[in-house]
Design a protein around this motif. Sequence first.
Motif, short mmCIF file in Angstrom:
data_model
loop_
_atom_site.label_atom_id
_atom_site.label_comp_id
_atom_site.label_asym_id
_atom_site.label_seq_id
_atom_site.Cartn_x
_atom_site.Cartn_y
_atom_site.Cartn_z
N ARG A 184 6.03 0.49 9.18
CA ARG A 184 4.93 0.07 8.31
C ARG A 184 5.04 0.67 6.90
O ARG A 184 4.16 0.46 6.08
CB ARG A 184 3.59 0.53 8.93
CG ARG A 184 3.25 -0.13 10.25
CD ARG A 184 2.00 0.50 10.85
NE ARG A 184 0.86 0.44 9.98
CZ ARG A 184 -0.03 -0.56 9.95
NH1 ARG A 184 0.10 -1.56 10.78
NH2 ARG A 184 -1.04 -0.53 9.12
N ARG A 215 8.70 -6.25 10.22
CA ARG A 215 8.89 -4.82 9.96
C ARG A 215 10.00 -4.30 10.87
O ARG A 215 10.10 -4.72 12.02
CB ARG A 215 7.63 -4.02 10.28
CG ARG A 215 6.35 -4.47 9.63
CD ARG A 215 5.24 -3.55 10.16
NE ARG A 215 3.92 -3.89 9.71
CZ ARG A 215 3.09 -4.72 10.34
NH1 ARG A 215 3.48 -5.32 11.46
NH2 ARG A 215 1.88 -4.92 9.89
N TYR A 229 -6.78 -4.54 6.47
CA TYR A 229 -6.92 -3.98 5.12
C TYR A 229 -6.92 -5.07 4.07
O TYR A 229 -6.48 -6.20 4.31
CB TYR A 229 -5.83 -2.93 4.84
CG TYR A 229 -4.41 -3.39 5.09
CD1 TYR A 229 -3.74 -4.21 4.19
CD2 TYR A 229 -3.72 -3.00 6.25
CE1 TYR A 229 -2.43 -4.61 4.43
CE2 TYR A 229 -2.42 -3.41 6.49
CZ TYR A 229 -1.78 -4.21 5.58
OH TYR A 229 -0.49 -4.62 5.80
N MET A 258 0.85 -1.20 0.00
CA MET A 258 0.00 0.00 0.00
C MET A 258 0.88 1.24 0.00
O MET A 258 1.84 1.32 0.77
CB MET A 258 -0.86 0.04 1.27
CG MET A 258 -2.05 -0.85 1.21
SD MET A 258 -3.15 -0.50 2.58
CE MET A 258 -2.10 -0.79 3.96
N GLU A 264 -1.46 6.40 6.87
CA GLU A 264 -0.49 5.94 7.87
C GLU A 264 0.00 7.05 8.79
O GLU A 264 0.47 6.77 9.89
CB GLU A 264 0.71 5.28 7.16
CG GLU A 264 0.37 3.96 6.48
CD GLU A 264 0.20 2.80 7.46
OE1 GLU A 264 0.69 2.88 8.60
OE2 GLU A 264 -0.46 1.80 7.09
N ALA A 309 -3.16 -6.65 8.41
CA ALA A 309 -1.94 -7.34 8.84
C ALA A 309 -1.91 -7.33 10.35
O ALA A 309 -2.46 -6.41 10.97
CB ALA A 309 -0.70 -6.62 8.30
#
Length: 370
Positions: A331, A304, A248, A46, A52, A261
Amino acid sequence: MGSDVVVVGGGVIGACIAYELAKAGARAVVMDREASGQASRASAGMLAPLSEADGPGAFLDLGMEGLRLHRPLAEELQERTGIDVGYRPTGLLRVALNETDEVAVRRRRSWHMAAGFSVGWLDPARVHDAEPALSRDIRGAAYYSQEHQVSPPLLAQAALRAAADLGAVVRMGLNVEGFLISGSRVHGVRAGGEQLECDEVVIAAGAWSGAFAELPPALPVRPVRGQLVALQTVSTPLRHLIYSSGGYLSPKPDGLILVGATQEEVGFDPRPTAAGVAGLLHSVARLTPTLASAAFAHALAGLRPGSPDGLPLIGRLPGWSGIAAATGHFRNGVLLAPITAHLITDLLLRGRPRLPLEAFDPARFAVRAA
Ligand code: GLY
């Protein structure tokens, strides 16, 4: 023979850095140990800076610049390598499933609009015109036409190939064990029993970036696991990215729908779990009940690189010369890969980055610790 720059890490960040350095004429070497759990291989891709960021400021500015660079980068990489990196200007619907969600989504939309961005509001009827497969329980959605997506593994692959075509050396399966150091200057790396001299090292090793103890202070980067589920559809029932408080959905051109996630602090454990998959499938059922009949393709997990303040570390390491960091993107590694690559190339080859880097300076943690 030495090289100009060794990039430690060949995920999206390291790959884009190698490409930009090679384009600028540097002799770059990328080394990647191919650890399982690399975030770039388990990411929905994304490109959603407004979704975000928590408010206006340096991080949003960085994200918007990252987003702006993706389309031309995708076109350039397609031209150079023939690889379609999956850049699609899909737009994103931030949906509200209940009253609390609706308050939160409307509040976010308000600050986005106050900051000058155009964000539409869709009532339930218009949500269903836009996305007939979404649940009838949805109370409305904010529509972000400016938020897009890409396929991260293809982006990394294309950037590495383009870098190699321009003369970069890509060495996969090679673990960087340490550095060649004289006083406070780093002048190379030790990897796979070899020593390679270079002018500059860039640490772009994602969640593993904090592992280099011989360069105190260690980079404060930790793994934050994100699990995804991939569902295969024949002709995808979704046109937009769908973002909700519970997860999402990212519909890909080949009919795959990536569902994300989780966000888990479980150390370097790159395995998807039963509980993680169950939670993601639960959010699919709430958002798009018709996807219950989609084929379960696979589950995946990536680590991450989280930082203490949630912001990336981009810049030179305090107290050292010859070494810089491009990590801690948490992220937003995919979104920020192209702008990070430009900034590192500016810093190493041109001396002056195109955007202010104070908010992302690795020295901010060293100063706090002192
Ligand atoms: N970029 C979304 C995530 O990390 O889950």
